[in-house]
Structures are given as C-alpha cells and as structure tokens.
Design a protein around this motif. Structure first.
Motif, PDB file in Angstrom:
ATOM      1  N   ASP A  80      48.838  70.634  47.441  1.00 24.55           N
ATOM      2  CA  ASP A  80      47.946  70.134  48.482  1.00 24.55           C
ATOM      3  C   ASP A  80      48.187  70.843  49.815  1.00 24.55           C
ATOM      4  O   ASP A  80      47.339  70.826  50.691  1.00 24.55           O
ATOM      5  CB  ASP A  80      48.066  68.606  48.654  1.00 24.55           C
ATOM      6  CG  ASP A  80      49.479  68.132  48.909  1.00 24.55           C
ATOM      7  OD1 ASP A  80      50.170  68.691  49.774  1.00 24.55           O
ATOM      8  OD2 ASP A  80      49.891  67.166  48.234  1.00 24.55           O
ATOM      9  N   THR A  81      49.356  71.496  49.956  1.00 21.21           N
ATOM     10  CA  THR A  81      49.722  72.140  51.215  1.00 21.21           C
ATOM     11  C   THR A  81      50.362  73.496  50.948  1.00 21.21           C
ATOM     12  O   THR A  81      51.216  73.619  50.068  1.00 21.21           O
ATOM     13  CB  THR A  81      50.721  71.262  52.000  1.00 21.21           C
ATOM     14  OG1 THR A  81      50.167  69.950  52.156  1.00 21.21           O
ATOM     15  CG2 THR A  81      51.021  71.851  53.366  1.00 21.21           C
ATOM     16  N   VAL A  82      49.948  74.491  51.737  1.00 18.50           N
ATOM     17  CA  VAL A  82      50.514  75.836  51.668  1.00 18.50           C
ATOM     18  C   VAL A  82      51.082  76.189  53.036  1.00 18.50           C
ATOM     19  O   VAL A  82      50.386  76.056  54.045  1.00 18.50           O
ATOM     20  CB  VAL A  82      49.452  76.896  51.306  1.00 18.50           C
ATOM     21  CG1 VAL A  82      50.052  78.300  51.299  1.00 18.50           C
ATOM     22  CG2 VAL A  82      48.772  76.587  49.993  1.00 18.50           C
ATOM     23  N   PHE A  83      52.325  76.625  53.048  1.00 20.15           N
ATOM     24  CA  PHE A  83      52.914  77.218  54.242  1.00 20.15           C
ATOM     25  C   PHE A  83      53.088  78.700  53.952  1.00 20.15           C
ATOM     26  O   PHE A  83      53.764  79.072  52.988  1.00 20.15           O
ATOM     27  CB  PHE A  83      54.281  76.600  54.561  1.00 20.15           C
ATOM     28  CG  PHE A  83      54.201  75.199  55.091  1.00 20.15           C
ATOM     29  CD1 PHE A  83      53.949  74.956  56.440  1.00 20.15           C
ATOM     30  CD2 PHE A  83      54.380  74.123  54.246  1.00 20.15           C
ATOM     31  CE1 PHE A  83      53.884  73.661  56.927  1.00 20.15           C
ATOM     32  CE2 PHE A  83      54.320  72.821  54.715  1.00 20.15           C
ATOM     33  CZ  PHE A  83      54.063  72.588  56.064  1.00 20.15           C
ATOM     34  N   PHE A  84      52.447  79.541  54.763  1.00 18.99           N
ATOM     35  CA  PHE A  84      52.539  80.989  54.610  1.00 18.99           C
ATOM     36  C   PHE A  84      53.276  81.548  55.817  1.00 18.99           C
ATOM     37  O   PHE A  84      52.786  81.471  56.937  1.00 18.99           O
ATOM     38  CB  PHE A  84      51.142  81.600  54.484  1.00 18.99           C
ATOM     39  CG  PHE A  84      51.105  83.108  54.370  1.00 18.99           C
ATOM     40  CD1 PHE A  84      52.140  83.831  53.803  1.00 18.99           C
ATOM     41  CD2 PHE A  84      49.996  83.799  54.812  1.00 18.99           C
ATOM     42  CE1 PHE A  84      52.085  85.217  53.691  1.00 18.99           C
ATOM     43  CE2 PHE A  84      49.916  85.184  54.703  1.00 18.99           C
ATOM     44  CZ  PHE A  84      50.969  85.894  54.143  1.00 18.99           C
ATOM     45  N   TYR A 140      40.666  78.989  48.985  1.00 25.13           N
ATOM     46  CA  TYR A 140      41.038  77.577  48.854  1.00 25.13           C
ATOM     47  C   TYR A 140      41.147  76.843  50.192  1.00 25.13           C
ATOM     48  O   TYR A 140      41.575  75.684  50.224  1.00 25.13           O
ATOM     49  CB  TYR A 140      42.370  77.464  48.095  1.00 25.13           C
ATOM     50  CG  TYR A 140      42.223  77.764  46.624  1.00 25.13           C
ATOM     51  CD1 TYR A 140      41.865  76.766  45.724  1.00 25.13           C
ATOM     52  CD2 TYR A 140      42.413  79.052  46.139  1.00 25.13           C
ATOM     53  CE1 TYR A 140      41.716  77.043  44.380  1.00 25.13           C
ATOM     54  CE2 TYR A 140      42.257  79.340  44.795  1.00 25.13           C
ATOM     55  CZ  TYR A 140      41.908  78.330  43.919  1.00 25.13           C
ATOM     56  OH  TYR A 140      41.747  78.598  42.578  1.00 25.13           O
ATOM     57  N   LYS A 141      40.682  77.446  51.279  1.00 27.17           N
ATOM     58  CA  LYS A 141      40.892  76.860  52.609  1.00 27.17           C
ATOM     59  C   LYS A 141      40.194  75.514  52.807  1.00 27.17           C
ATOM     60  O   LYS A 141      40.654  74.703  53.613  1.00 27.17           O
ATOM     61  CB  LYS A 141      40.470  77.846  53.701  1.00 27.17           C
ATOM     62  CG  LYS A 141      38.978  78.072  53.796  1.00 27.17           C
ATOM     63  CD  LYS A 141      38.652  79.066  54.880  1.00 27.17           C
ATOM     64  CE  LYS A 141      37.148  79.245  54.976  1.00 27.17           C
ATOM     65  NZ  LYS A 141      36.807  80.262  55.962  1.00 27.17           N
ATOM     66  N   GLU A 142      39.130  75.266  52.089  1.00 26.37           N
ATOM     67  CA  GLU A 142      38.418  73.988  52.240  1.00 26.37           C
ATOM     68  C   GLU A 142      39.071  72.866  51.429  1.00 26.37           C
ATOM     69  O   GLU A 142      38.842  71.687  51.689  1.00 26.37           O
ATOM     70  CB  GLU A 142      36.955  74.141  51.807  1.00 26.37           C
ATOM     71  CG  GLU A 142      36.163  75.186  52.571  1.00 26.37           C
ATOM     72  CD  GLU A 142      36.081  74.902  54.058  1.00 26.37           C
ATOM     73  OE1 GLU A 142      35.997  73.717  54.448  1.00 26.37           O
ATOM     74  OE2 GLU A 142      36.110  75.876  54.846  1.00 26.37           O
ATOM     75  N   ILE A 146      46.378  74.477  54.825  1.00 28.06           N
ATOM     76  CA  ILE A 146      47.018  75.784  54.873  1.00 28.06           C
ATOM     77  C   ILE A 146      47.535  76.015  56.283  1.00 28.06           C
ATOM     78  O   ILE A 146      46.763  76.002  57.243  1.00 28.06           O
ATOM     79  CB  ILE A 146      46.044  76.899  54.447  1.00 28.06           C
ATOM     80  CG1 ILE A 146      45.587  76.671  52.995  1.00 28.06           C
ATOM     81  CG2 ILE A 146      46.678  78.275  54.634  1.00 28.06           C
ATOM     82  CD1 ILE A 146      44.487  77.587  52.527  1.00 28.06           C
ATOM     83  N   ILE A 147      48.847  76.225  56.385  1.00 31.68           N
ATOM     84  CA  ILE A 147      49.489  76.460  57.670  1.00 31.68           C
ATOM     85  C   ILE A 147      50.095  77.857  57.615  1.00 31.68           C
ATOM     86  O   ILE A 147      50.907  78.151  56.740  1.00 31.68           O
ATOM     87  CB  ILE A 147      50.581  75.404  57.969  1.00 31.68           C
ATOM     88  CG1 ILE A 147      49.972  74.001  58.017  1.00 31.68           C
ATOM     89  CG2 ILE A 147      51.284  75.710  59.282  1.00 31.68           C
ATOM     90  CD1 ILE A 147      50.080  73.235  56.750  1.00 31.68           C
TER      91      ILE A 147
END
Length: 157
Positions: A80-84, A140-142, A146-147
């Motif tokens: 549900d969450t991505v940290f890049f 997948y941004k919607e 994404i942080i």
C-alpha cells in the motif's frame, strides 16, 4: 500503512530507513538480501527466492527492503506504500563504502571490500534500474501511497 516497500540504489540507506520505520510502526521487516544471499556468499534459486517472497507477502503486515527489479512490480501490486530513496550516485557510493567491514542485520556476511562489480552496479543504477522504477511508480501512483526522498536530509525532517 500496513504493507510497505523500501526501494532505491544500493548505498542509499534503504535498510537503515526500513529499520527506523519498523521501530516506529512495529511492522515486521524483511530484507530481500537475506532471502537471496546465503552466508557462504552463494544465492538461493530464483524459485526459492520467489517462494519465500510470496510467503512474506501473504501476511497482513510487512516492510520489505530491497530493489530486486525482477520482482518489483509484484511487490508494488501487493503493497500500500512505497518509499523510494532516489539519491544522487555519489551519495549512494559513499553510503556503500561506509558499510564495508560492519556487521549488518540485512546481510548474512560482513562485506570486507568494495568490489568493482558492485561499484559498477551503483554507477549504472540511474540508467539501468531507475527508469523502470519511475515507470512503475507512475503506473501505480493512483493506487498506492508513494513517497520519494531526494536527499538524506528529507529522511530526517
């Protein structure tokens, strides 16, 4: 935030960030390097890796640390969450050099040298892997939180 992935160039500080996130949230943390690498510096098979990763992703909560571009889209779909951690190459090279000789919970051995192949991997990250990462994040941004961090200072603010 129950299913999190932390991605970025080697040396960016993914594992350090993931540990801090684990300590703050209480979510279980899994390192892809620990799934892939054996203590004798060999690797498991792709099938073994994929099975272990799939078993982790079946859980209700997790943080998964690591790139492994071949399985990235699968992890993005499941999270549900991505940290890049999208840091400059010189920052990542410095981070990778700093960990040489240090025991880490995210690797099954202590790196005793900064080998040329690994350095090249970092130097080529922006052309070889970053475009695919950005493409997937755009796709997948919607659907996902994404942080993206561009500097180490942003991580501490």
């Amino acid at each position: 935030m129950k299913k999190v992935i932390v991605i970025g160039c080697p040396g960016a500080g993914k594992s350090t960030f993931a540990r801090k996130l684990r300590d703050k949230t209480g979510l279980p943390l899994y390192y892809l390097d620990m799934l892939w690498h054996k203590p004798d510096r060999t690797n498991v098979t792709r099938e073994q890796f994929d099975t272990a990763l799939s078993n982790i992703m079946e859980n209700d909560e997790w943080i998964i640390d690591g790139n492994y571009i071949r399985t990235l889209e699968m992890r993005i779909r499941a999270c549900d969450t991505v940290f890049f951690l999208d840091f400059p190459v010189d920052v990542c090279l410095s981070g990778a050099r700093e960990r040489i000789g240090k025991k880490r919970e995210d690797m099954p051995w202590i790196e005793d040298k900064f080998d040329e192949e690994f350095e090249k991997w970092i130097l080529d990250f922006n052309t070889d892997q970053r475009p695919k990462i950005l493409e997937l994040l755009e796709e997948y941004k919607e659907q996902k939180s994404i942080i993206i961090y561009s500097t180490r200072e942003e991580l501490t603010s």
